[in-house]
Design a protein around this motif. Structure first.
Motif, PDB file in Angstrom:
ATOM      1  N   LYS A  46       0.629  -1.384   0.089  1.00 12.76           N
ATOM      2  CA  LYS A  46      -0.268  -0.088  -0.217  1.00 12.76           C
ATOM      3  C   LYS A  46       1.009   1.237   0.017  1.00 12.76           C
ATOM      4  O   LYS A  46       1.701   1.373   0.739  1.00 12.76           O
ATOM      5  CB  LYS A  46      -1.209  -0.104   1.483  1.00 12.76           C
ATOM      6  CG  LYS A  46      -1.947  -1.780   1.607  1.00 12.76           C
ATOM      7  CD  LYS A  46      -2.536  -1.730   2.429  1.00 12.76           C
ATOM      8  CE  LYS A  46      -3.767  -0.457   2.307  1.00 12.76           C
ATOM      9  NZ  LYS A  46      -5.246  -0.194   3.216  1.00 12.76           N
ATOM     10  N   ARG A  54      -6.829   5.916  -2.497  1.00 15.82           N
ATOM     11  CA  ARG A  54      -5.708   4.868  -3.448  1.00 15.82           C
ATOM     12  C   ARG A  54      -5.471   4.125  -4.310  1.00 15.82           C
ATOM     13  O   ARG A  54      -5.241   3.540  -5.767  1.00 15.82           O
ATOM     14  CB  ARG A  54      -4.803   4.689  -2.323  1.00 15.82           C
ATOM     15  CG  ARG A  54      -3.668   6.038  -2.087  1.00 15.82           C
ATOM     16  CD  ARG A  54      -3.269   5.067  -0.646  1.00 15.82           C
ATOM     17  NE  ARG A  54      -4.251   5.131   0.728  1.00 15.82           N
ATOM     18  CZ  ARG A  54      -4.331   3.746   1.417  1.00 15.82           C
ATOM     19  NH1 ARG A  54      -2.956   3.441   2.031  1.00 15.82           N
ATOM     20  NH2 ARG A  54      -4.803   3.382   2.506  1.00 15.82           N
ATOM     21  N   GLU A 109       1.203  -4.958   4.386  1.00 14.23           N
ATOM     22  CA  GLU A 109       0.849  -6.251   5.214  1.00 14.23           C
ATOM     23  C   GLU A 109      -0.263  -7.476   5.238  1.00 14.23           C
ATOM     24  O   GLU A 109       0.328  -7.955   3.632  1.00 14.23           O
ATOM     25  CB  GLU A 109      -0.248  -5.007   5.677  1.00 14.23           C
ATOM     26  CG  GLU A 109      -1.517  -4.593   5.192  1.00 14.23           C
ATOM     27  CD  GLU A 109      -2.283  -3.961   6.057  1.00 14.23           C
ATOM     28  OE1 GLU A 109      -2.421  -3.572   6.854  1.00 14.23           O
ATOM     29  OE2 GLU A 109      -3.872  -4.340   4.914  1.00 14.23           O
ATOM     30  N   GLU A 117     -17.413  -5.372   3.300  1.00 13.14           N
ATOM     31  CA  GLU A 117     -16.788  -4.022   3.539  1.00 13.14           C
ATOM     32  C   GLU A 117     -17.716  -2.823   4.259  1.00 13.14           C
ATOM     33  O   GLU A 117     -18.467  -2.811   3.591  1.00 13.14           O
ATOM     34  CB  GLU A 117     -15.869  -3.271   2.331  1.00 13.14           C
ATOM     35  CG  GLU A 117     -15.140  -4.795   1.829  1.00 13.14           C
ATOM     36  CD  GLU A 117     -13.581  -4.160   0.377  1.00 13.14           C
ATOM     37  OE1 GLU A 117     -13.598  -2.633   0.774  1.00 13.14           O
ATOM     38  OE2 GLU A 117     -13.178  -4.734   0.207  1.00 13.14           O
TER      39      GLU A 117
HETATM   40  P1  ADP Z   1      -8.158   2.965  -0.108  1.00 11.03           P
HETATM   41  O1  ADP Z   1      -9.543   4.000   0.320  1.00 11.03           O
HETATM   42  O2  ADP Z   1      -7.007   5.217  -0.720  1.00 11.03           O
HETATM   43  O3  ADP Z   1      -8.292   3.238  -1.740  1.00 11.03           O
HETATM   44  P2  ADP Z   1      -7.672   1.321   1.311  1.00 11.03           P
HETATM   45  O4  ADP Z   1      -6.772   0.710   2.700  1.00 11.03           O
HETATM   46  O5  ADP Z   1      -9.242   0.969   1.478  1.00 11.03           O
HETATM   47  O6  ADP Z   1      -6.796   1.999   0.591  1.00 11.03           O
HETATM   48  O7  ADP Z   1      -7.501  -0.178   0.362  1.00 11.03           O
HETATM   49  C1  ADP Z   1      -8.271  -0.384  -1.001  1.00 11.03           C
HETATM   50  C2  ADP Z   1      -9.047  -1.873  -0.759  1.00 11.03           C
HETATM   51  O8  ADP Z   1      -8.181  -2.645  -1.122  1.00 11.03           O
HETATM   52  C3  ADP Z   1     -10.064  -1.994   0.439  1.00 11.03           C
HETATM   53  O9  ADP Z   1     -11.422  -1.355   0.179  1.00 11.03           O
HETATM   54  C4  ADP Z   1     -10.027  -3.344   0.287  1.00 11.03           C
HETATM   55  O10 ADP Z   1     -10.515  -3.755  -0.745  1.00 11.03           O
HETATM   56  C5  ADP Z   1      -8.622  -4.127  -0.270  1.00 11.03           C
HETATM   57  N1  ADP Z   1      -7.680  -3.779   1.059  1.00 11.03           N
HETATM   58  C6  ADP Z   1      -6.850  -3.104   1.734  1.00 11.03           C
HETATM   59  N2  ADP Z   1      -6.376  -3.620   2.406  1.00 11.03           N
HETATM   60  C7  ADP Z   1      -6.066  -4.931   2.482  1.00 11.03           C
HETATM   61  C8  ADP Z   1      -5.954  -6.271   3.118  1.00 11.03           C
HETATM   62  N3  ADP Z   1      -5.279  -5.448   3.615  1.00 11.03           N
HETATM   63  N4  ADP Z   1      -6.318  -7.244   3.074  1.00 11.03           N
HETATM   64  C9  ADP Z   1      -7.630  -7.037   2.226  1.00 11.03           C
HETATM   65  N5  ADP Z   1      -7.562  -6.351   1.275  1.00 11.03           N
HETATM   66  C10 ADP Z   1      -7.618  -5.737   1.323  1.00 11.03           C
END
Ligand code: ADP
Ligand code: MG
Length: 397
Positions: A46, A54, A109, A117
């Protein structure tokens, strides 16, 4: 003040809120080792920037690949490769503006198995003058669309500051989110911890999007955004240390060093004004006459010549600025001090755009003398309307 996701998650972890294990890296060479510290079998890589969206963002550079700022990887090797692709490149999201933000840090991570969600935030609600929870069953990357098209799916619950958080608040949110059984209990505890963290650290905003229900039925914060009240930072040294100045607008950063109330905007007319109310009125009237302000700037009451000079330099350093309107109604702030500051700044940095000056109030004659005697090419204005019309005409023709 905002902080990065990895920092916010560390605060959450310390306050009993379930998050995934992760490691932050700034160098591609460290990514493999970092990913290797996590269990797998899924890794999430990330981009750490102070902006949301993002996942749906895209990189400016082709070598970053076409996958956005949140990437899944099935091996340590793959995670390291994705980190390398993103580091140093520029991520553009709907929150960064077209210039995007350079990715200087990556958080790797553990990947989670997601069943649902959800959206959860705590914020200071100005309408009710209370801290409140905002939640939705429609969490994830399309929350802005949910807010625009189906706002009824976003629910708010405010909290009486005298009584504070009570378990019934947590149960209400849990039922609104469609949680059942043990999840309701988890939610009540999770919200208690979040509320406690929010209040104890003087936050302005805490957003968990998504808050997920994992395939094993547990709640987990998968993303975290935190904003803190700048006026309270003096009593949170631990939080102040998390400040990342590279994420801030360089002009706003310079302004904060001189204690100027400055906010960069997208327009073409730089404004130097004293008093927040007059600054707002000045921005309004610029818009009324068909242009856009390039900034909000309140030089304040007791500004010195040096402070005014710095303010003027910050305005002229913005390449979007095609003209400047100085609008001063001198009370505590004297017109001659403003005039001296403007003249000193122009001598130092030059003046390549039209400058309209409207001075009124304390020491106005002295101020006008300084401007007129300076030899500067200044357009004088006698009131706010005249000033706005003149600068818009000078810029737009
Ligand atoms: P942003 O809001 O900036 O787009 P997020 O951290 O919310 O970033 O990540 C976007 C999407 O990626 C989340 O809605 C989720 O579906 C997926 N995601 C994020 N972190 C994880 C994780 N640790 N494991 C699985 N899926 C993830
Ligand atoms: Mg998110």
């Amino acid at each position: 003040m905002n902080i990065h996701e990895y920092q916010a998650k560390s605060l959450l972890r310390d306050h009993g809120v379930p998050v995934s294990d992760g490691v932050a890296v700034t160098k591609a060479a460290d990514a493999k080792n970092a990913a290797g510290q996590l269990d797998g079998p899924l890794w999430v890589v990330k981009a750490q920037i102070h902006a949301g969206g993002r996942g749906k963002g895209s990189f400016k550079e082709a070598d970053a690949g076409d996958k956005g700022g949140v990437r899944l990887a099935k091996s340590v090797q793959e995670a390291a490769e994705e980190a390398k692709r993103m580091l140093g490149n520029t991520l553009v999201t709907h929150q960064t503006g077209p210039a995007g933000k350079q990715v200087n840090r990556i958080y790797i991570e553990d990947g989670s198995d997601i069943a649902r969600e959800l959206y959860l935030a705590i914020l200071v609600d100005r309408a009710t003058s209370r801290v409140g929870f905002v939640c939705s069953t429609e969490g994830g990357m399309d929350i802005e669309e949910v807010a625009a098209k189906t706002p009824a799916k976003i629910l708010s619950f405010d909290i009486d500051p005298a009584a504070g958080y009570q378990p019934y608040h947590g149960r209400r949110v849990a039922f609104a989110l469609g949680l059942e059984g043990a999840q309701v209990k988890q939610c009540v505890k999770l919200l208690a911890n979040l509320y406690d963290l929010f209040v104890s650290k003087d936050m302005e905003m805490l957003e968990i999007n998504p808050l997920v229900v994992t395939s094993s039925g547990d709640l987990k914060a998968l993303d975290a955004k935190m904003g803190f009240d700048g006026n309270a930072l003096y009593r949170h040294k631990d939080i102040s240390e998390l400040r990342d100045e590279t994420e801030e607008d360089p002009k706003e950063l310079a302004a904060s060093k001189y204690d100027l109330n400055y906010i960069a905007l997208d327009g073409e007319i730089g404004c130097m004004v004293n008093g927040a109310g007059l600054a707002m009125a000045t921005m309004d009237i610029i818009k009324l006459y068909g242009a856009e302000p390039a900034n909000f700037l309140d030089v304040g009451g007791g500004a010195t010549k040096e402070k005014v000079t710095e303010a003027f330099k910050i305005i002229t350093s913005d390449p979007n600025v095609k003209g400047i309107l100085v609008n001063i109604f001198g009370g505590i702030m004297r017109c001659d001090v403003i005039a001296e500051g403007v003249v000193a700044a122009v001598k130092e940095v030059g003046l390549e755009v039209p400058l309209v000056v409207r001075l009124e109030g304390t020491n106005v004659e002295k101020g006008k003398e300084i401007i007129n005697g300076s030899g500067l090419n200044v357009i004088a204005a006698h009131d706010l309307k005249d000033g706005a019309q003149k600068i818009v005409k000078a810029v737009k023709g």
